[in-house]
Design a protein around this motif. Sequence first.
Motif, short mmCIF file in Angstrom:
data_model
loop_
_atom_site.label_atom_id
_atom_site.label_comp_id
_atom_site.label_asym_id
_atom_site.label_seq_id
_atom_site.Cartn_x
_atom_site.Cartn_y
_atom_site.Cartn_z
N GLY A 98 0.79 -1.22 0.00
CA GLY A 98 0.00 0.00 0.00
C GLY A 98 0.82 1.27 0.00
O GLY A 98 0.33 2.34 0.37
N LEU A 99 2.09 1.18 -0.42
CA LEU A 99 2.97 2.34 -0.42
C LEU A 99 2.81 3.17 -1.69
O LEU A 99 2.69 2.63 -2.79
CB LEU A 99 4.43 1.89 -0.30
N VAL A 100 2.83 4.48 -1.52
CA VAL A 100 2.89 5.40 -2.65
C VAL A 100 4.35 5.41 -3.12
O VAL A 100 5.27 5.54 -2.31
CB VAL A 100 2.45 6.82 -2.23
N ILE A 101 4.56 5.28 -4.43
CA ILE A 101 5.92 5.13 -4.96
C ILE A 101 6.37 6.39 -5.69
O ILE A 101 5.79 6.78 -6.71
CB ILE A 101 5.99 3.92 -5.93
N PHE A 102 7.41 7.02 -5.14
CA PHE A 102 8.07 8.14 -5.80
C PHE A 102 9.45 7.66 -6.26
O PHE A 102 10.05 6.78 -5.64
CB PHE A 102 8.26 9.31 -4.84
N VAL A 103 9.93 8.25 -7.34
CA VAL A 103 11.28 7.93 -7.82
C VAL A 103 12.09 9.22 -7.94
O VAL A 103 11.55 10.27 -8.23
CB VAL A 103 11.26 7.19 -9.18
N TYR A 104 13.38 9.11 -7.68
CA TYR A 104 14.28 10.26 -7.72
C TYR A 104 15.55 9.89 -8.45
O TYR A 104 15.87 8.70 -8.54
CB TYR A 104 14.58 10.75 -6.30
N THR A 105 16.33 10.77 -8.89
CA THR A 105 16.06 12.06 -9.46
C THR A 105 16.09 11.82 -10.96
O THR A 105 17.12 11.45 -11.50
CB THR A 105 17.12 13.09 -9.03
N VAL A 106 14.94 11.97 -11.61
CA VAL A 106 14.76 11.51 -12.98
C VAL A 106 14.78 12.72 -13.91
O VAL A 106 13.87 13.54 -13.89
CB VAL A 106 13.42 10.75 -13.14
N ASN A 107 15.83 12.81 -14.72
CA ASN A 107 16.02 14.00 -15.55
C ASN A 107 15.93 13.75 -17.05
O ASN A 107 15.60 14.66 -17.81
CB ASN A 107 17.36 14.67 -15.22
N GLU A 108 16.25 12.54 -17.48
CA GLU A 108 16.27 12.27 -18.93
C GLU A 108 14.86 11.89 -19.42
O GLU A 108 14.19 11.06 -18.79
CB GLU A 108 17.25 11.14 -19.25
N PRO A 109 14.43 12.48 -20.54
CA PRO A 109 13.07 12.21 -21.05
C PRO A 109 12.77 10.72 -21.22
O PRO A 109 11.66 10.27 -20.90
CB PRO A 109 13.05 12.95 -22.39
N ALA A 110 13.74 9.93 -21.70
CA ALA A 110 13.49 8.50 -21.90
C ALA A 110 13.24 7.80 -20.57
O ALA A 110 12.37 6.92 -20.47
CB ALA A 110 14.68 7.85 -22.61
N ASP A 111 13.96 8.20 -19.53
CA ASP A 111 13.75 7.61 -18.20
C ASP A 111 12.41 8.04 -17.62
O ASP A 111 11.71 7.24 -16.98
CB ASP A 111 14.89 8.00 -17.26
N ILE A 112 12.04 9.29 -17.83
CA ILE A 112 10.74 9.79 -17.37
C ILE A 112 9.62 8.97 -18.01
O ILE A 112 8.68 8.52 -17.33
CB ILE A 112 10.58 11.29 -17.71
N GLN A 113 9.74 8.70 -19.32
CA GLN A 113 8.72 7.93 -20.03
C GLN A 113 8.66 6.49 -19.52
O GLN A 113 7.57 5.94 -19.30
CB GLN A 113 8.98 7.97 -21.53
N ARG A 114 9.82 5.87 -19.32
CA ARG A 114 9.86 4.47 -18.85
C ARG A 114 9.20 4.34 -17.49
O ARG A 114 8.37 3.45 -17.26
CB ARG A 114 11.31 3.98 -18.77
N LEU A 115 9.53 5.25 -16.58
CA LEU A 115 8.99 5.17 -15.23
C LEU A 115 7.51 5.51 -15.21
O LEU A 115 6.74 4.92 -14.43
CB LEU A 115 9.79 6.07 -14.29
N SER A 116 7.08 6.40 -16.07
CA SER A 116 5.65 6.70 -16.19
C SER A 116 4.90 5.45 -16.64
O SER A 116 3.83 5.13 -16.12
CB SER A 116 5.41 7.84 -17.17
N ARG A 117 5.47 4.74 -17.62
CA ARG A 117 4.84 3.51 -18.11
C ARG A 117 4.77 2.44 -17.02
O ARG A 117 3.82 1.65 -16.98
CB ARG A 117 5.59 2.96 -19.34
N LEU A 118 5.77 2.42 -16.14
CA LEU A 118 5.77 1.44 -15.05
C LEU A 118 4.72 1.76 -13.99
O LEU A 118 4.41 0.93 -13.15
CB LEU A 118 7.16 1.36 -14.40
N GLY A 119 4.21 2.99 -14.01
CA GLY A 119 3.11 3.33 -13.13
C GLY A 119 3.49 3.87 -11.77
O GLY A 119 2.73 3.72 -10.81
N VAL A 120 4.67 4.54 -11.68
CA VAL A 120 5.02 5.15 -10.40
C VAL A 120 4.05 6.30 -10.11
O VAL A 120 3.41 6.83 -11.02
CB VAL A 120 6.48 5.66 -10.39
N ASP A 121 3.94 6.66 -8.84
CA ASP A 121 2.99 7.70 -8.44
C ASP A 121 3.55 9.11 -8.55
O ASP A 121 2.80 10.06 -8.71
CB ASP A 121 2.54 7.46 -7.00
#
Length: 197
Positions: free
Chosen positions: A164-187
Amino acid sequence: AIRLGVDCVEVDLRLTADGQVVLLHDDTVDRTTNGQGAVETFSLAHLRRFDAGGGARIPTLEEALHVAAGRVGLILECKVSGMVPQVARTIQRTPFTGQIVLASFEAGDLQQALLAIPRLPRLLLVDEPDTTVIQQARTVQASHVGLRWDTVTPRVIATCRGEGLVIFVYTVNEPADIQRLSRLGVDGIISDYPDRL
């Protein structure tokens, strides 16, 4: 960040020699101001003499709370172990309206936060996810977990979701990494470049 419409601004907190909570990432003022030395060795008044660029001064947490109130949430990362009581007192005496999440790599600090301000969401920052992370999150009743962006896998997400944890990721700066993590469904994605989100 407010103009860009972000949900929260992540800021790093340190203590001055006279126990004031200030916003600064590094343990020294060398890189980000025209001064030199460890933050903890200066009083707030002394720190205020340093130029952080264009005449800007190192802000206090209280000032940040006033600026952000009603406009944007804050993720407050405690960079110094044991500073939670001072942070809690500052939050409690400021009429802040909005979301605050208290973050730390130290489970002990989040335990202090649980006692000092039980209503405050707690984010356990994790450098390398392993089997102890979930146990630590349970112990401090963390609501969020903050994972280093390059350690996030579908399995890690599933494990955190199962708790039941809300998942944040840090520190994401590259557009490709932002897209990958968005697809994985991080909060939430913490980035130095929120405009890229």
